[in-house]
Design a protein around this motif. Structure first.
Motif, PDB file in Angstrom:
ATOM      1  N   LYS A 195      -5.086  13.373 -20.641  1.00 57.11           N
ATOM      2  CA  LYS A 195      -6.250  13.571 -21.512  1.00 57.11           C
ATOM      3  C   LYS A 195      -7.504  12.919 -20.922  1.00 57.11           C
ATOM      4  O   LYS A 195      -8.268  12.248 -21.619  1.00 57.11           O
ATOM      5  N   LEU A 196      -7.679  13.142 -19.638  1.00 62.02           N
ATOM      6  CA  LEU A 196      -8.846  12.608 -18.922  1.00 62.02           C
ATOM      7  C   LEU A 196      -9.671  13.762 -18.378  1.00 62.02           C
ATOM      8  O   LEU A 196      -9.130  14.682 -17.736  1.00 62.02           O
ATOM      9  N   ILE A 197     -10.960  13.709 -18.613  1.00 60.44           N
ATOM     10  CA  ILE A 197     -11.894  14.708 -18.090  1.00 60.44           C
ATOM     11  C   ILE A 197     -12.810  14.027 -17.093  1.00 60.44           C
ATOM     12  O   ILE A 197     -13.392  12.970 -17.379  1.00 60.44           O
ATOM     13  N   VAL A 198     -12.922  14.610 -15.915  1.00 60.07           N
ATOM     14  CA  VAL A 198     -13.829  14.098 -14.889  1.00 60.07           C
ATOM     15  C   VAL A 198     -14.914  15.141 -14.655  1.00 60.07           C
ATOM     16  O   VAL A 198     -14.633  16.234 -14.152  1.00 60.07           O
ATOM     17  N   GLU A 199     -16.123  14.813 -15.057  1.00 62.08           N
ATOM     18  CA  GLU A 199     -17.259  15.700 -14.825  1.00 62.08           C
ATOM     19  C   GLU A 199     -17.963  15.279 -13.543  1.00 62.08           C
ATOM     20  O   GLU A 199     -18.185  14.085 -13.304  1.00 62.08           O
ATOM     21  N   VAL A 200     -18.292  16.250 -12.714  1.00 64.33           N
ATOM     22  CA  VAL A 200     -19.026  15.995 -11.483  1.00 64.33           C
ATOM     23  C   VAL A 200     -20.464  16.430 -11.724  1.00 64.33           C
ATOM     24  O   VAL A 200     -20.763  17.616 -11.759  1.00 64.33           O
ATOM     25  N   ASP A 201     -21.328  15.466 -11.899  1.00 68.26           N
ATOM     26  CA  ASP A 201     -22.704  15.761 -12.294  1.00 68.26           C
ATOM     27  C   ASP A 201     -23.627  15.790 -11.081  1.00 68.26           C
ATOM     28  O   ASP A 201     -23.888  14.759 -10.459  1.00 68.26           O
ATOM     29  N   ARG A 227      -9.501  12.516 -25.937  1.00 65.46           N
ATOM     30  CA  ARG A 227      -9.805  12.891 -24.550  1.00 65.46           C
ATOM     31  C   ARG A 227     -10.975  12.048 -24.046  1.00 65.46           C
ATOM     32  O   ARG A 227     -12.064  12.062 -24.621  1.00 65.46           O
ATOM     33  N   LEU A 228     -10.740  11.333 -22.964  1.00 64.75           N
ATOM     34  CA  LEU A 228     -11.735  10.455 -22.375  1.00 64.75           C
ATOM     35  C   LEU A 228     -12.485  11.195 -21.272  1.00 64.75           C
ATOM     36  O   LEU A 228     -11.877  11.903 -20.465  1.00 64.75           O
ATOM     37  N   THR A 229     -13.796  11.041 -21.249  1.00 68.49           N
ATOM     38  CA  THR A 229     -14.614  11.657 -20.209  1.00 68.49           C
ATOM     39  C   THR A 229     -15.195  10.574 -19.307  1.00 68.49           C
ATOM     40  O   THR A 229     -15.723   9.569 -19.790  1.00 68.49           O
ATOM     41  N   THR A 230     -15.092  10.759 -18.004  1.00 67.34           N
ATOM     42  CA  THR A 230     -15.799   9.914 -17.048  1.00 67.34           C
ATOM     43  C   THR A 230     -16.608  10.822 -16.140  1.00 67.34           C
ATOM     44  O   THR A 230     -16.244  11.988 -15.931  1.00 67.34           O
ATOM     45  N   ARG A 231     -17.696  10.290 -15.607  1.00 67.11           N
ATOM     46  CA  ARG A 231     -18.605  11.101 -14.803  1.00 67.11           C
ATOM     47  C   ARG A 231     -18.769  10.500 -13.418  1.00 67.11           C
ATOM     48  O   ARG A 231     -18.902   9.284 -13.263  1.00 67.11           O
ATOM     49  N   VAL A 232     -18.735  11.372 -12.419  1.00 60.69           N
ATOM     50  CA  VAL A 232     -19.015  10.960 -11.048  1.00 60.69           C
ATOM     51  C   VAL A 232     -20.216  11.753 -10.555  1.00 60.69           C
ATOM     52  O   VAL A 232     -20.525  12.830 -11.069  1.00 60.69           O
ATOM     53  N   ILE A 251      -7.823   4.792 -13.739  1.00 60.76           N
ATOM     54  CA  ILE A 251      -7.994   5.323 -15.097  1.00 60.76           C
ATOM     55  C   ILE A 251      -6.791   6.178 -15.482  1.00 60.76           C
ATOM     56  O   ILE A 251      -6.256   6.071 -16.596  1.00 60.76           O
ATOM     57  N   LEU A 252      -6.347   7.024 -14.562  1.00 63.19           N
ATOM     58  CA  LEU A 252      -5.183   7.866 -14.832  1.00 63.19           C
ATOM     59  C   LEU A 252      -3.955   7.018 -15.145  1.00 63.19           C
ATOM     60  O   LEU A 252      -3.153   7.361 -16.029  1.00 63.19           O
ATOM     61  N   ALA A 253      -3.813   5.899 -14.425  1.00 60.25           N
ATOM     62  CA  ALA A 253      -2.658   5.027 -14.650  1.00 60.25           C
ATOM     63  C   ALA A 253      -2.670   4.429 -16.052  1.00 60.25           C
ATOM     64  O   ALA A 253      -1.609   4.271 -16.689  1.00 60.25           O
ATOM     65  N   THR A 254      -3.840   4.103 -16.556  1.00 61.70           N
ATOM     66  CA  THR A 254      -3.919   3.551 -17.919  1.00 61.70           C
ATOM     67  C   THR A 254      -3.593   4.596 -18.973  1.00 61.70           C
ATOM     68  O   THR A 254      -3.332   4.252 -20.126  1.00 61.70           O
ATOM     69  N   ARG A 255      -3.579   5.870 -18.553  1.00 65.07           N
ATOM     70  CA  ARG A 255      -3.342   6.954 -19.505  1.00 65.07           C
ATOM     71  C   ARG A 255      -2.030   7.691 -19.201  1.00 65.07           C
ATOM     72  O   ARG A 255      -1.848   8.846 -19.562  1.00 65.07           O
ATOM     73  N   GLY A 256      -1.122   6.982 -18.507  1.00 68.73           N
ATOM     74  CA  GLY A 256       0.238   7.484 -18.372  1.00 68.73           C
ATOM     75  C   GLY A 256       0.648   8.025 -17.024  1.00 68.73           C
ATOM     76  O   GLY A 256       1.816   8.380 -16.823  1.00 68.73           O
TER      77      GLY A 256
END
Length: 271
Positions: A195-201, A227-232, A251-256
């Protein structure tokens, strides 16, 4: 100048006049727009180039004129789309010509834009690269074309897929997954199980303050569904992809995620 006055004075008139000036006078087209000029004619570029770029068959020669750059080609019959007017190189040839004029990131961006807009297919571009005997950015474009087909939409997104995710053995994200939050929004990379979203801005779509405000609001709304969003950003994928991969892996490791990132070929990779 090639146009005849009085009459229209736009770029298309000038380009058409240049074509007619360059043609040998036969019934068939033996001059065509190429490069940035063809890209503008196809709608790949929003701004008209300051000069007219043409291509002619290898057997021909033309007199030099101010504001006109002419190249000769032995692949004339394969390069030209004479159904479009003003006559120009095919979409696949145009995309690769423009891609050869800039950086690797510029090449990735123009290829992604053309494929995602369904102007050309990855297979057509690969065939054109092969017919040319290669390309300035072949090493990057060949593997990237499969990523474009699977949803990569910009140069920065393709760099994320190649240099962050794949190079470091991160799990495979779903590209351009639907958000269900807001209008017509797709997520660049969604790791569904975590449940991780990585947006490439990049710049496109994020230039204005209102764009960033809307992004922040959407990120908060997604948290309601866990669902957690992080941005790169460009520097994260282009300058320090290894550091970015290490951070995403954490981050992925903290979410399983139970995997571990692998060290890539770059010197000093911290993974």
């Amino acid at each position: 100048m090639f146009q005849t006055l009085p009459g229209r004075a736009d770029w298309t008139t000038t380009a058409t006049a240049a074509l007619l000036h360059t043609m040998s006078g036969g019934a068939a087209a033996d001059a065509a727009l190429r490069g940035e000029s063809a890209a503008y004619a196809w709608g790949l570029r929003a701004t008209a180039p300051p000069i007219v770029h043409l291509v002619i068959p290898q057997r021909r020669t033309v007199t030099r004129q101010p504001g006109l750059v002419v190249r000769r080609s032995m692949r004339w019959d394969d390069l030209i789309d004479d159904r479009a007017f003003p006559w120009r190189t095919t979409m696949r040839a145009t995309v690769l010509d423009v891609a050869s004029a800039g950086s690797a990131l510029d090449a990735l961006s123009i290829v992604a834009k053309a494929v995602q807009n369904e102007l050309v297919t990855p297979s057509e571009l690969l065939a054109e690269i092969t017919a040319r005997g290669g390309h300035k950015h072949s090493r990057i474009l060949r593997p990237a074309l499969s990523d474009v087909r699977d949803g990569g939409q910009s140069g920065s997104e393709l760099l994320y897929i190649r240099d962050v995710e794949r190079a470091h053995g991160l799990p495979l994200a779903v590209r351009q997954s639907p958000s269900h939050i807001g209008r017509h929004r797709l997520h660049d990379n969604e790791y569904v199980e975590q449940k991780l979203i990585v947006e490439v801005d990049g710049r496109l779509g994020h230039e204005r303050w209102s764009d960033r405000v809307n992004d922040g609001r959407r990120d908060r709304q997604l948290l309601t569904s866990a669902r957690l969003t992080t941005r790169v950003f460009f520097a994260d994928v282009n300058i320090q992809p290894c550091v970015t991969a290490s951070e995403i892996a954490a981050i992925l490791a903290t979410r399983g995620w139970r995997g571990r990132p692998r060290r890539c070929r770059r010197a000093g990779c911290p993974c």
